[in-house]
Write a protein that holds these residues in place. Structure first.
Motif, short mmCIF file in Angstrom:
data_model
loop_
_atom_site.label_atom_id
_atom_site.label_comp_id
_atom_site.label_asym_id
_atom_site.label_seq_id
_atom_site.Cartn_x
_atom_site.Cartn_y
_atom_site.Cartn_z
N SER A 4 -19.41 -3.84 3.86
CA SER A 4 -19.38 -2.74 4.83
C SER A 4 -20.23 -3.10 6.04
O SER A 4 -21.39 -3.50 5.89
CB SER A 4 -19.92 -1.46 4.21
N SER B 80 -19.06 -4.08 -1.64
CA SER B 80 -19.13 -2.98 -0.68
C SER B 80 -19.34 -1.63 -1.34
O SER B 80 -18.77 -1.35 -2.40
CB SER B 80 -17.83 -2.93 0.15
N CYS C 65 -18.93 1.03 0.83
CA CYS C 65 -18.38 1.82 1.94
C CYS C 65 -17.51 2.97 1.43
O CYS C 65 -16.64 2.77 0.58
CB CYS C 65 -17.57 0.92 2.86
N HIS D 118 -13.97 2.08 2.19
CA HIS D 118 -13.45 0.88 1.52
C HIS D 118 -12.96 -0.19 2.50
O HIS D 118 -11.88 -0.76 2.34
CB HIS D 118 -12.34 1.29 0.54
N HIS E 40 -11.03 -5.05 -0.80
CA HIS E 40 -11.22 -5.72 -2.09
C HIS E 40 -9.91 -6.13 -2.74
O HIS E 40 -9.87 -7.05 -3.56
CB HIS E 40 -11.98 -4.79 -3.04
N THR F 95 -16.37 -2.90 -5.82
CA THR F 95 -16.17 -1.70 -5.03
C THR F 95 -16.94 -0.54 -5.65
O THR F 95 -16.65 -0.11 -6.77
CB THR F 95 -14.68 -1.34 -4.95
N ILE G 288 -9.37 5.45 -3.61
CA ILE G 288 -9.53 4.44 -2.56
C ILE G 288 -8.86 4.92 -1.27
O ILE G 288 -7.78 5.51 -1.30
CB ILE G 288 -8.92 3.09 -2.99
N ARG H 68 -9.19 2.91 7.41
CA ARG H 68 -10.45 2.20 7.19
C ARG H 68 -11.08 1.83 8.53
O ARG H 68 -11.21 0.66 8.89
CB ARG H 68 -10.22 0.97 6.32
N GLY I 76 -5.94 0.62 -2.77
CA GLY I 76 -6.29 0.45 -4.16
C GLY I 76 -5.27 -0.43 -4.85
O GLY I 76 -4.18 -0.71 -4.33
#
Length: 526
Positions: free
Chosen positions: A140, A183, A185, A188, A192, A200, A296, A302, A473
């Motif tokens: 992040s 991360s 965050c 996200h 990932h 995550t 997610i 994002r 996700g």
């Protein structure tokens, strides 16, 4: 014994300060002696590649150089040095990458001693920025700053990076690169789903912070969405798991075929159970079972654009958009000057080729935002500028078929002019070849460089069109599908425009442009 008499591995182990090796390379370059494979291997380990274009011709004078930004953050002293290197030694060409690093072009061997000293003076390095080893960790950009974050992973990222760096003799000779994300965050932003190994953060039902572990993601031609390990990792276990997975890959990765030398190929060969069994055997303990995937954020959301209150009292952070990740040296110098003027703490790089200024006093936030906006880096960007990514392209890459960076800038400008009322969040990527370094395979609209015939039957630069990719996700992520449509580069901006217009006229009963792209038949509609 000279450095030339040493094996590459011995050089690497001895080259925490690489100037003694660089002097030999410079001397040979001055004498017109072609660089040996060992020297090129060493330079790659320091984030450097020769400029080789798609016609396979090499300008032996110039190199690309990648600078490793360990936790995505650049303080003001570092920002000043990076802008100086960009202006004085890179012909003003600076790129922000999808791995949150800084990349220079037109670097000459003769300038490396000065560049290394400049980097060292502010605590920066290019060691292990490239080559067959652990790549810089995606994280992040506002870890420790965002009041909404799930967990501040700053120390974890630094700990894992430092371990690989301090034990470089064990981790500098992988079968190929090894990509991590760590991360906490809330949005996200570390992607990932496409990393070799992803951690995550989420909060479980007991209000405990855990990391969902994902394995074997990746793009390029053998693309694959990561698989959930069905294991949760505690913060104090992250380093152990990252190192154990690196050792598994190092010892078992395919060294005979570089096309299969990635974690995902080993994972697919072994299967989830064997991989986790080997992981837990190396760890000496079992990880917590975790069969539920955390909620997610979808990839188009994002973002951290605009002015936001920070975790720190009376401080804000501000997200800005570039145009395809390219920053002029003069612009970076101006951004540095503005940050110093308002006593900001630094700049953080995002995984979408954009940046964030952090540590800005609340009373200065609007003025700083307006001044950087005036340079051409908006804090309230259009959808086109916000999430259009471009790779290096044929200008500097031997695999590139099409020119991308400067071309992408023109595409954004034309779309903004012709479609000022389009507001939906979308992702667009322009890639110079099928290796997909700009992530077209996970974008709403992806363009993959190729050669096509124009209306006069001449072979010209063009793009294969793919649609409907997204990260959301492990369960909901998907790759863009091939449409069977190819267009010339010249047609690309108008092609996107026609897509928007067709959606406006008939949305095919879809609630968003993003959804429309998954059902539209291009051959029928466009």
């Amino acid at each position: 014994m000279t450095t030339k008499d040493l094996s590459l591995l011995e050089q690497l182990k001895a080259s925490r300060n690489p100037l003694h090796v660089i002097e030999d390379i410079y001397k040979e370059a001055e004498e017109g002696i072609p660089l040996s494979e060992e020297y090129i291997g060493l330079l790659k380990w320091y984030g450097m590649y020769p400029h080789i274009n798609s016609e396979k011709t090499e300008d032996k004078k110039y190199f690309m150089k990648r600078i490793k930004i360990i936790d995505a953050k650049i303080n003001l002293a570092q920002l000043e040095v990076l802008s100086q290197i960009g202006k004085e030694y890179a012909k003003g060409l600076i790129d922000f990458t999808t791995r949150q690093n800084v990349q220079f072009h037109y670097i000459e061997i003769k300038d490396l001693p000065t560049i290394f000293k400049l980097l060292e003076s502010v605590g920066l390095t290019s060691r292990m920025a490239s080559g067959d080893g652990p790549r810089p960790i995606v994280t992040s950009p506002i870890a420790g700053i965002d009041p909404n974050e799930i967990y501040d992973t700053t120390n974890l990222v630094k700990e894992v990076d430092a371990y690989f760096d301090e034990n470089d003799d064990r981790f500098c000779n992988f079968s190929r690169k090894y990509k991590l994300s760590i991360s906490g965050c809330a949005k996200h932003t570390a992607s990932h789903e496409i990393q070799d190994l992803g951690f995550t953060a989420f909060i479980d039902k007991n209000n405990e912070v855990l990391f969902d572990l994902t394995i074997a993601g990746g793009l390029s031609k053998s693309k694959q969405i990561a698989t959930r390990a069905n294991k949760y990792v505690k913060p104090e276990q992250v380093r152990d798991v990252a190192v154990a997975c690196a050792e598994i890959f190092r010892d078992n990765g395919n060294r005979q075929n570089r096309n299969k030398a990635r974690v995902r190929h080993l994972f697919n060969e072994w299967g989830l159970k064997k991989f986790i069994d080997e992981l837990e055997s190396k760890l000496g303990y079992n990880l917590q079972n975790g069969f539920d995937e955390p909620e997610i954020t979808s990839s188009e959301n994002r973002n951290h654009f605009g002015i936001h209150k920070a975790k720190q009292e009376n401080e804000s952070f501000i997200g800005f958009a570039t145009n395809s990740g390219r920053i002029a040296g003069e612009d970076l110098e101006d951004i540095s000057t503005i940050c110093n003027k308002y006593s900001a703490k630094g700049v953080a790089l995002t995984a979408t080729q954009n940046f964030i200024v952090y540590g800005v006093k609340n009373e200065n936030a609007q003025a700083l935002a307006d001044e950087i906006d005036a340079l051409g880096y908006p804090y309230n960007p259009t959808p086109f500028r916000a999430r259009l990514q471009a790779c290096t392209g044929k200008q500097f890459c031997k695999f590139g078929i099409t020119e991308t960076k400067e071309f992408a800038k023109g595409v954004v400008a034309q779309l903004e002019k012709n479609h000022p009322n389009f507001k939906e969040n979308i992702t667009i990527a322009i890639s110079g070849c099928g290796n997909a370094c700009s992530h077209p395979q996970i974008s709403d609209i992806g363009f993959v460089g190729t050669k096509v015939r124009d209306e006069d039957k001449n072979r010209v630069e063009g793009y294969e069109v793919i649609l409907g990719g997204q990260l959301h996700g492990v369960k909901e992520s998907k790759f863009a599908h091939k449409t069977g449509v190819k267009i010339t580069a010249k047609e690309l901006p108008n092609f996107i425009g026609r897509l928007i217009e067709s959606y406006t006229e008939n949305n095919l009963e879809q609630s968003s442009f993003k959804n429309y792209l998954n059902v539209v038949d291009l051959k029928e509609k466009i």
